[in-house]
Write an enzyme that holds these catalytic residues in place. Structure first.
Site, PDB file in Angstrom:
ATOM      1  N   SER A 559      -3.247  -4.568  -3.597  1.00 39.66           N
ATOM      2  CA  SER A 559      -2.747  -5.640  -4.463  1.00 39.66           C
ATOM      3  C   SER A 559      -3.287  -5.566  -5.889  1.00 39.66           C
ATOM      4  CB  SER A 559      -3.093  -7.019  -3.869  1.00 39.66           C
ATOM      5  OG  SER A 559      -2.608  -7.104  -2.564  1.00 39.66           O
ATOM      6  N   ARG A 560      -3.529  -4.360  -6.324  1.00 41.01           N
ATOM      7  CA  ARG A 560      -3.985  -4.142  -7.714  1.00 41.01           C
ATOM      8  C   ARG A 560      -5.377  -4.705  -7.996  1.00 41.01           C
ATOM      9  NH1 ARG A 560      -0.532  -0.832  -6.632  1.00 41.01           N
ATOM     10  NH2 ARG A 560       0.200   0.206  -8.482  1.00 41.01           N
TER      11      ARG A 560
END
Ligand SMILES: NC(=O)C1=CN([C@@H]2O[C@H](COP(=O)(O)OP(=O)(O)OC[C@H]3O[C@@H](n4cnc5c(N)ncnc54)[C@H](O)[C@@H]3O)[C@@H](O)[C@H]2O)[C@@H](O)CC1
Ligand SMILES: [K+]
Length: 585
Positions: A559-560
């Site tokens: 999720s970055r």
């Protein structure tokens, strides 16, 4: 971990500061996905290559370095004929003599890079041979007759190709784990059983539907092998109602080139289920359908005659594509069955794409164009915590470097070097790190090159190591100076003679009339030094070393929420110490 005095003024410029027209701009490099550049544009950018790219911006003393481990990758000497064309084949009764260098002999590409091979394959796609049903059956007989193969062998290689192609396109991930392999009664079904075993060993979770078992030792052996891996066999009638929920990939190994007429039960129903899967509008959940050799139910030569058949996402043609493959419009067409000997190639005039490197499969049609903004990898890595990293960034670098070497990455010492000239214009290129110690990073080059000119005007440079397979990158920034002449001399003579000659031949970064200029000059030098005498290092060739003032260790996360640990230098009680900070991803 050394903690700094808070009053310190950092010597580097924050990446978030805007650039001023500093007389000595400092380069910064980082890997970005192209998406971040295209996001704001109204029309999506469509390119056919999915490549991270290097964005460089310009903002405004030494010991002998440790040479990289001897086994560290070295560029191949371009003159070494390391891949020779296959020797002429022995003439077999019933087969024409192999013509050496016949244009359709598959030649391995010089480099094993899938991207290069894919390009070659794409170029060749228009000319790939498609077999009639009769020729396919005849080739089968010849392989297993005069050419000495057994059916087990061919099936093993075919099934391995299928598994390799599946794994290449649908990389093992959360979205691509559960595979249903539907096997028919013949050899196509056997290929499916073999593929199921390989997919299991690749880490996938295969299930097999094999409703018409063939009572021959080859097939019962394959079944036993799968049972020993606890791979579930699901009767056709027990298959879940909604295949989309239970499977990410469905391998259609029902019928191959011996299929005739219309499918009989229970395969008629199974084929129908695959057809309805491709019709469902819910494309997010649709499992990928991979057909082995022929989309089952298609006419072997005419294809999907009434247009109501299976529409696979991927087709793995075996030995050579059959005529029906011309009608395949899905995004992934591969060739498998890397066993075709020259007598078959010659007799049938087969034109086939080259297999890249040691791969068991080759892409036939160019990879589909993709919307770059949709490309995103969900990185899964162990967390990188402040408490785990080494206090000294060189130690941390060496630790990661050793891990990259151990992981077998190709050229882990390749790094993007960014330099900036007097006007503040940056330029980047890949170079090979040749040494690292507790103070510097060393590489060698031509002192007449553009990077050398830049460095003579501005000693600031940035290095970027990108170890894609490990979800890691390391940024290093600092100032550069030349290494002492004796060191360059010593390193020059440790290089292969071909590389030494290449260094003399290349007046790096100057415009030349053509490739022949290099080849001619190289040939002359090769002759001149053919007695093995010492090749003198040209004075315009030598090393540089960068003394870092900043490191950043980046590890991709889900999720970055990536880890970014930055080491910068701070003065603490008159001493310089490395200070570690976490940066927001
Ligand atoms: N060089 C080669 O020729 C190779 C062939 N291999 C595989 O072998 C396949 C060909 O295998 P086979 O010749 O065994 O044939 P298939 O696997 O294509 O199918 C034959 C079986 O399907 C049945 N069948 C045919 N039409 C049917 C219909 N309308 N309804 C229901 N059942 C039907 C037949 O009775 C027979 O049992 C290839 O497509 C490929 O997958 C690979 O294993 C290795 C290399
Ligand atoms: K099939």
């Amino acid at each position: 971990m050394p903690q700094p005095a808070a009053h310190h003024t950092p010597r580097y410029r924050s990446p978030y500061q805007t650039s001023s027209a500093a007389s000595r701009p400092e380069p910064q490099s980082r890997m970005l996905a192209v998406a971040s550049r295209t996001r704001d544009k109204s029309a999506p950018t469509i390119l056919s290559l999915a490549m991270p790219f290097l964005l460089t911006t310009a903002t405004g003393t030494a010991t002998s370095p440790r040479p990289l481990i001897p086994s560290s990758p070295r560029r191949q000497n371009p003159t070494t004929p390391h891949l020779r064309p296959p020797p002429p084949a022995r003439r077999l009764p019933g087969f024409p003599a192999a013509e050496p260098g016949a244009p359709f002999l598959p030649r391995p590409p010089r480099r094993g890079m899938a991207s290069l091979a894919a390009t070659a394959a794409a170029a060749a796609a228009a000319e790939v041979t498609h077999l009639t049903q009769r020729d396919a059956a005849e080739i089968d007989e010849q392989l297993m007759g005069p050419l000495g193969f057994s059916v087990d062998q061919l099936m093993e290689l075919a099934g391995l190709s299928v598994a390799a192609a599946v794994a290449e396109v649908y990389k093992l991930s959360e979205e691509h784990t559960r595979v249903l392999i539907i096997c028919g009664p013949g050899n196509n079904g056997g290929d499916g059983l073999v593929a199921a075993r390989h997919l299991y060993h690749f880490g996938y979770r295969p299930s097999v539907c094999y409703p018409k078992r063939t009572p021959k030792p080859l097939y019962s052996g394959l079944v036993t092998q799968l049972e020993s891996l606890s791979i579930p066999f699901i009767p056709a009638e027990d298959l879940p109602h909604d295949l989309s929920r239970e499977f990410d990939i469905i391998v259609d190994a029902m019928f191959g080139f011996s299929f005739h007429g219309t499918p009989r039960p229970p395969f008629d129903d199974l084929i129908q289920r695959l057809i309805s899967l491709s019709v469902i509008g819910n494309s997010d959940k649709k499992p990928a359908i991979v057909s082995v050799d022929i989309p089952s139910g298609w006419h072997v030569e005419e294809g999907d005659v009434d247009g109501g058949g299976i529409k696979p996402d991927m087709l793995v043609s075996l030995t050579a594509p059959k005529l029906c493959a011309k009608k395949f419009t899905g995004p992934h067409h591969f060739l498998g069955g890397r066993f075709v000997p020259p007598p078959i190639l010659n007799k049938y005039g087969l034109k086939l794409p080259p297999y890249p490197g040691t791969s068991m499969c080759a892409r036939i049609r160019k990879a589909p164009s993709v919307d770059i903004s949709s490309l995103r990898e969900n990185y899964i890595s162990p967390e990188l915590l402040e408490s785990q990293v080494m206090p000294d960034p060189f130690d941390q670098f060496l630790r990661w470097f050793d891990e990259a070497v151990t992981a077998g990455l190709r050229e882990p010492n390749a790094m993007a070097l960014t330099t900036v000239n007097r006007e503040g214009k940056p330029s980047s290129r890949m170079v090979l790190l040749k040494g690292v110690d507790k103070q510097t990073f060393v590489w060698y080059t031509n002192y007449g090159s553009r990077k050398a000119h830049d460095l003579s005007e501005n000693p600031n440079a940035a290095l970027l190591f990108y170890w894609n397979e490990m979800n890691r990158q390391v940024r290093v920034e600092g100032s550069v100076e030349k290494v002492p002449e004796e060191e360059s001399e010593k390193y020059f003579h440790s290089r292969p003679r071909g590389s030494q000659l290449g260094a003399i031949v290349s007046k790096q970064s100057t415009v030349i009339a053509g490739r022949e200029v290099l080849q001619q000059a190289y040939k002359e030098l090769e002759h001149k030094y053919s007695d093995g005498s010492l090749i003198p290092k040209p004075e315009y060739w030598g090393g540089y070393r960068l003394t870092p003032t900043l490191f950043e260790f980046w590890q991709g996360q889900q999720s970055r929420l990536h880890d970014r640990l930055q080491y910068s230098q701070r003065e603490v009680d008159g001493n310089t110490a490395w200070h570690i900070e976490r940066l927001s991803p």
